[in-house]
Scaffold this active site. Sequence first.
Site, short mmCIF file in Angstrom:
data_model
loop_
_atom_site.label_atom_id
_atom_site.label_comp_id
_atom_site.label_asym_id
_atom_site.label_seq_id
_atom_site.Cartn_x
_atom_site.Cartn_y
_atom_site.Cartn_z
N TYR A 12 7.41 8.46 1.21
CA TYR A 12 7.80 7.77 2.45
C TYR A 12 9.22 7.22 2.36
CZ TYR A 12 7.42 3.84 5.87
OH TYR A 12 7.62 2.92 6.89
N ASP A 32 9.57 15.68 -7.40
CA ASP A 32 8.34 15.06 -6.91
C ASP A 32 7.18 16.01 -7.26
OD1 ASP A 32 7.70 12.96 -4.15
OD2 ASP A 32 6.16 14.12 -5.21
N LEU A 34 4.33 16.01 -6.07
CA LEU A 34 3.50 16.16 -4.86
C LEU A 34 2.09 15.63 -5.05
CD1 LEU A 34 4.77 19.67 -3.64
CD2 LEU A 34 5.67 17.40 -3.08
N PHE A 82 12.23 6.56 -7.33
CA PHE A 82 11.10 6.07 -6.53
C PHE A 82 9.76 6.43 -7.17
CE2 PHE A 82 13.18 4.68 -2.72
CZ PHE A 82 14.26 5.52 -2.50
N LYS A 86 1.60 3.63 -6.19
CA LYS A 86 1.87 2.33 -5.57
C LYS A 86 0.67 1.71 -4.85
CE LYS A 86 2.54 2.01 -1.40
NZ LYS A 86 3.02 1.53 -0.13
N SER A 126 9.89 -4.16 -6.14
CA SER A 126 9.02 -4.63 -5.07
C SER A 126 8.95 -6.15 -5.06
CB SER A 126 7.60 -4.07 -5.31
OG SER A 126 6.65 -4.78 -4.57
N TYR A 151 -0.31 -2.71 -10.57
CA TYR A 151 0.83 -2.04 -9.92
C TYR A 151 2.05 -2.96 -9.98
CZ TYR A 151 4.12 -1.37 -6.17
OH TYR A 151 5.29 -1.27 -5.47
N LYS A 155 5.91 -2.93 -12.01
CA LYS A 155 7.25 -3.16 -11.42
C LYS A 155 7.99 -4.24 -12.21
CE LYS A 155 7.24 -0.06 -8.25
NZ LYS A 155 8.10 1.13 -8.41
N ARG A 296 -8.87 -10.50 1.67
CA ARG A 296 -8.82 -9.38 0.71
C ARG A 296 -8.38 -9.95 -0.64
NH1 ARG A 296 -4.63 -4.46 1.76
NH2 ARG A 296 -3.13 -6.13 1.42
N PRO A 297 -9.19 -9.72 -1.70
CA PRO A 297 -8.81 -10.27 -3.02
C PRO A 297 -7.41 -9.81 -3.42
CG PRO A 297 -11.00 -9.26 -3.11
CD PRO A 297 -10.43 -8.93 -1.76
N ASP A 299 -4.59 -10.81 -2.27
CA ASP A 299 -3.53 -10.95 -1.26
C ASP A 299 -2.68 -12.20 -1.52
OD1 ASP A 299 -4.95 -9.62 1.83
OD2 ASP A 299 -3.39 -8.87 0.48
C1 WQD Z 1 -0.06 -6.74 4.54
C2 WQD Z 1 -0.95 -7.79 5.17
C3 WQD Z 1 -3.19 -7.84 4.34
C4 WQD Z 1 -4.54 -4.04 6.01
C5 WQD Z 1 2.36 -3.92 0.20
C6 WQD Z 1 2.14 -2.86 -0.79
C7 WQD Z 1 2.80 -3.21 -2.09
C8 WQD Z 1 4.22 -3.62 -1.86
C9 WQD Z 1 4.34 -4.73 -0.84
C10 WQD Z 1 5.67 -1.80 -2.32
C11 WQD Z 1 -1.85 -8.49 4.14
C12 WQD Z 1 -3.16 -7.50 5.84
C13 WQD Z 1 -3.74 -5.12 5.65
C14 WQD Z 1 -5.62 -4.23 6.92
C15 WQD Z 1 -5.05 -6.55 7.08
N1 WQD Z 1 4.98 -2.51 -1.43
N2 WQD Z 1 -4.00 -6.35 6.18
N3 WQD Z 1 -5.82 -5.49 7.42
O1 WQD Z 1 -0.47 -6.23 0.54
O2 WQD Z 1 1.76 -7.03 1.42
O3 WQD Z 1 1.61 -5.06 -0.14
O4 WQD Z 1 3.71 -4.26 0.34
O5 WQD Z 1 5.99 -2.10 -3.38
O6 WQD Z 1 2.74 -2.03 -2.86
O7 WQD Z 1 0.77 -2.69 -0.95
O8 WQD Z 1 0.85 -4.90 2.26
O9 WQD Z 1 0.22 -3.73 4.31
O10 WQD Z 1 -1.48 -3.88 2.43
O11 WQD Z 1 -0.92 -5.91 3.75
O12 WQD Z 1 -5.28 -7.67 7.54
O13 WQD Z 1 -6.39 -3.30 7.28
O14 WQD Z 1 -1.82 -7.16 6.10
O15 WQD Z 1 -4.27 -8.73 4.07
O16 WQD Z 1 -1.96 -9.84 4.50
P1 WQD Z 1 0.89 -5.92 1.01
P2 WQD Z 1 -0.38 -4.51 3.20
#
Ligand code: WQD
Length: 346
Positions: A12, A32, A34, A82, A86, A126, A151, A155, A296-297, A299
């Site tokens: 992406y 890559d 793939l 990249f 992830k 990240s 993950y 990083k 979500r655990p 978060d």
């Molecule tokens: C964002 C918010 C969820 C899905 C990501 C990548 C991580 C890093 C940083 C690259 C959270 C909420 C999500 C859903 C929801 N990127 N959510 N319902 O967790 O911040 O981390 O960005 O390095 O690799 O995973 O992103 O988009 O998963 O969640 O409510 O169905 O959206 O709880 O608060 P996150 P996310």
Amino acid sequence: MKKILVTGGCGYIGAHTIIDLIENGFEVISADDLSRGYLRMLEGVEKITGKSVKNYKINLCDIEDTEALFIENPGITGIIHFAAFKSVPESVEQPLKYFRNNINSLVNVLQCAQEHHINHFVFSSSCSVYGNPKELPVVETTPFTEPESPYARTKQMGEAICRDFARQLRKFNVTLLRYFNPVGAHPSALIGELQEKPENLVPMITQTAIGKRREMQVFGNDYDTRDGSCVRDYVHVMDIANAHTKALQNMLDGKNSNKCEIFNLGTGNGVTVLELIEAFEKASGEKLNYKIGPRRPGDVVAVYANNNKAHDQLSWSPQYDLHQMMDTAWRWELTMKKEAEKIQLN
Ligand code: WQD
């Protein structure tokens, strides 16, 4: 024309970065395997830029295959790395898979950089390295807290490896770019995020709105935030892409003041999940079918960037606002639907 190796170029952010590099006069090759990326991303790059980008389908954890790429491509001036797994939940289930893949591939690419005297390296990091930061907005010197997942640990480790390597090699310069939440798609809607089983919020929203999913959940609205849902710093993928070009050029021009520079890539605006959903509904004209579910655990409650350093030292400032992030994400989802319908008709 300066030749740049982009590892993970069929992913992406990798593919969107290749567009920006080409538009800024660079010649690009991709490596890559793939396993997570798609060659169709480079097809989109060619439609947009008119340039065909060669992808080497190799596993960067295999040192022989990695070295062969560098031998076949003398004259690489810089590397943007990249390539990595992830998925936060997948890393929790399979930590060793993440340590092996994300660290071994990095070490192999750094070894080849040293052997081939390539001295400009951009590492895809990240905001997850900050864990659950105590101070907000986070600046580049904000101390790390315990990462939320293996993950994020890879990083943190990757940054440390790059920093030690730069310290050891006299001419080597590295820039660590800490992305906040990359979202959206190229304005042409010819490429975007491909997540068959989405975990991230925005693909989940667009797939629910287009009907691929019946409904989605907001993971908790009882946090200590302005509306109870988590706060993130969403940033358009093309803004992230342009920051890579600027970071690379900064090193090529010898303007980096440190052999290991770190930049936060966020807009500086914290947006809650519910606010993002509202922005999506306004941009798409679609009513989103969601319900409030349990937290979500893992978060992080809130994280957003202080991006002054990238602004001041890279002359980088995000060009896309929240509406455009949601509009481009939605138009990309519509493109995928049309393509799927075309395939069904044939
Ligand atoms: C964002 C918010 C969820 C899905 C990501 C990548 C991580 C890093 C940083 C690259 C959270 C909420 C999500 C859903 C929801 N990127 N959510 N319902 O967790 O911040 O981390 O960005 O390095 O690799 O995973 O992103 O988009 O998963 O969640 O409510 O169905 O959206 O709880 O608060 P996150 P996310």
